[in-house]
Design a protein around this motif. Structure first.
Motif, PDB file in Angstrom:
ATOM      1  N   ASP A 163      -8.745  -4.371  -0.164  1.00 27.91           N
ATOM      2  CA  ASP A 163      -8.997  -3.312   0.812  1.00 27.91           C
ATOM      3  C   ASP A 163      -7.917  -3.256   1.886  1.00 27.91           C
ATOM      4  O   ASP A 163      -8.009  -2.467   2.822  1.00 27.91           O
ATOM      5  N   GLN A 164      -6.867  -4.081   1.745  1.00 23.50           N
ATOM      6  CA  GLN A 164      -5.826  -4.136   2.769  1.00 23.50           C
ATOM      7  C   GLN A 164      -4.417  -4.062   2.164  1.00 23.50           C
ATOM      8  O   GLN A 164      -3.474  -4.648   2.673  1.00 23.50           O
ATOM      9  N   ILE A 165      -4.304  -3.328   1.086  1.00 19.73           N
ATOM     10  CA  ILE A 165      -3.010  -3.162   0.417  1.00 19.73           C
ATOM     11  C   ILE A 165      -2.100  -2.277   1.280  1.00 19.73           C
ATOM     12  O   ILE A 165      -2.572  -1.388   1.994  1.00 19.73           O
ATOM     13  N   LEU A 166      -0.816  -2.535   1.216  1.00 18.64           N
ATOM     14  CA  LEU A 166       0.163  -1.736   1.948  1.00 18.64           C
ATOM     15  C   LEU A 166       1.146  -1.081   0.985  1.00 18.64           C
ATOM     16  O   LEU A 166       1.666  -1.738   0.083  1.00 18.64           O
ATOM     17  N   ARG A 177       8.120   2.336   6.558  1.00 19.02           N
ATOM     18  CA  ARG A 177       6.801   2.640   7.097  1.00 19.02           C
ATOM     19  C   ARG A 177       5.743   1.986   6.220  1.00 19.02           C
ATOM     20  O   ARG A 177       5.877   1.945   4.994  1.00 19.02           O
ATOM     21  N   HIS A 178       4.674   1.470   6.839  1.00 14.85           N
ATOM     22  CA  HIS A 178       3.587   0.829   6.113  1.00 14.85           C
ATOM     23  C   HIS A 178       2.398   1.788   6.047  1.00 14.85           C
ATOM     24  O   HIS A 178       1.852   2.177   7.082  1.00 14.85           O
ATOM     25  N   ILE A 179       2.002   2.142   4.825  1.00 14.27           N
ATOM     26  CA  ILE A 179       0.866   3.040   4.627  1.00 14.27           C
ATOM     27  C   ILE A 179      -0.302   2.219   4.088  1.00 14.27           C
ATOM     28  O   ILE A 179      -0.205   1.633   3.004  1.00 14.27           O
ATOM     29  N   PRO A 180      -1.411   2.123   4.822  1.00 17.78           N
ATOM     30  CA  PRO A 180      -2.551   1.300   4.367  1.00 17.78           C
ATOM     31  C   PRO A 180      -3.252   1.949   3.177  1.00 17.78           C
ATOM     32  O   PRO A 180      -3.482   3.157   3.151  1.00 17.78           O
ATOM     33  N   ILE A 181      -3.580   1.126   2.190  1.00 15.35           N
ATOM     34  CA  ILE A 181      -4.259   1.592   0.979  1.00 15.35           C
ATOM     35  C   ILE A 181      -5.492   0.715   0.734  1.00 15.35           C
ATOM     36  O   ILE A 181      -5.383  -0.511   0.665  1.00 15.35           O
ATOM     37  N   VAL A 206       0.224  -6.426  -2.088  1.00 15.04           N
ATOM     38  CA  VAL A 206      -1.181  -6.821  -2.114  1.00 15.04           C
ATOM     39  C   VAL A 206      -1.332  -8.160  -1.398  1.00 15.04           C
ATOM     40  O   VAL A 206      -0.872  -9.182  -1.906  1.00 15.04           O
ATOM     41  N   PRO A 207      -1.936  -8.181  -0.208  1.00  9.04           N
ATOM     42  CA  PRO A 207      -2.061  -9.449   0.552  1.00  9.04           C
ATOM     43  C   PRO A 207      -3.079 -10.385  -0.068  1.00  9.04           C
ATOM     44  O   PRO A 207      -3.886  -9.980  -0.896  1.00  9.04           O
TER      45      PRO A 207
END
Length: 207
Positions: A163-166, A177-181, A206-207
């Motif tokens: 739920d915290q992919i960038l 730029r970091h777009i949250p996915i 993917v964190p």
């Protein structure tokens, strides 16, 4: 007292970040802040030529000037008469205009009609990194969405925070730029708009 208060503030400024790090708390991303509908979709634009692509340049009624060309690592192609032309980062329309202009320096009696075809796509590359089964650099001959890129990488592993992919995207040279996915929302179809189509050079982390 003032000195004591100052040293306390200094101590807190040092200790507070350490406590956050030690607590193992994951960063919080505000997904509502991203305007997914306005993100660049390469499917809605003319193809951008890149290194490794193969082109076919045809000049009407001038077969000796027509040629196939491979975009070299320096972004240049070499054509008969015209010589070297830098094409990486340009669309076929832009390359056609550049070659037509160059040909006008040699062909005076008639207007050269130039057509450009991308015969082989090899520059569409993207990275999938972090907690996935097979991280790496991937290529495709068709445009790939975030979920498809993750599938190509074997999917998130058991340690992934899905739920915290960038999506890390370069808007300009050196400007990222970091777009949250939220992959969970994509899979559940709750927020399919987050399944963005990747641009060449994008990174899915993917964190």
């Amino acid at each position: 007292m003032a000195e004591f208060a100052l040293s306390t503030r200094r101590l807190l400024s040092i200790v507070a970040p350490l406590l956050v790090a030690l607590s193992g708390c994951a960063p919080v991303y505000v997904y509502d802040s991203a305007n997914y509908a306005k993100e660049f979709d390469p499917r809605a634009h003319e193809y951008v030529i890149g290194v490794g692509d193969s082109l076919q340049i045809n000049v009407w009624r001038m077969a000796d000037l027509s040629s196939g060309a491979l975009v070299r690592p320096d972004g240049i192609i070499t054509l008969p008469l015209v010589g070297d032309v830098f094409v990486a980062g340009s669309t076929p329309s832009q390359v056609r205009a550049a070659i037509t202009k160059r040909l006008s320096e040699f062909v005076k009696d008639e207007t050269a009609v130039v057509t450009i075809a991308v015969t082989s796509v090899n520059s569409y590359r993207f990275v999938v990194s972090g907690n996935v089964a097979h991280a790496g650099i991937f290529t495709s001959t068709y445009y790939v969405s975030v979920s498809e890129a993750l599938a190509m990488a074997g999917g998130p592993n058991q340690f992934a925070s899905t739920d915290q992919i960038l999506l890390i995207r370069m808007d300009a040279p050196g400007k990222f730029r970091h777009i949250p996915i939220n992959y969970d929302s994509i899979v559940s179809r709750e927020h399919p708009e987050q399944d963005l189509v990747l641009k060449a050079g994008d990174t899915v982390y993917v964190p």
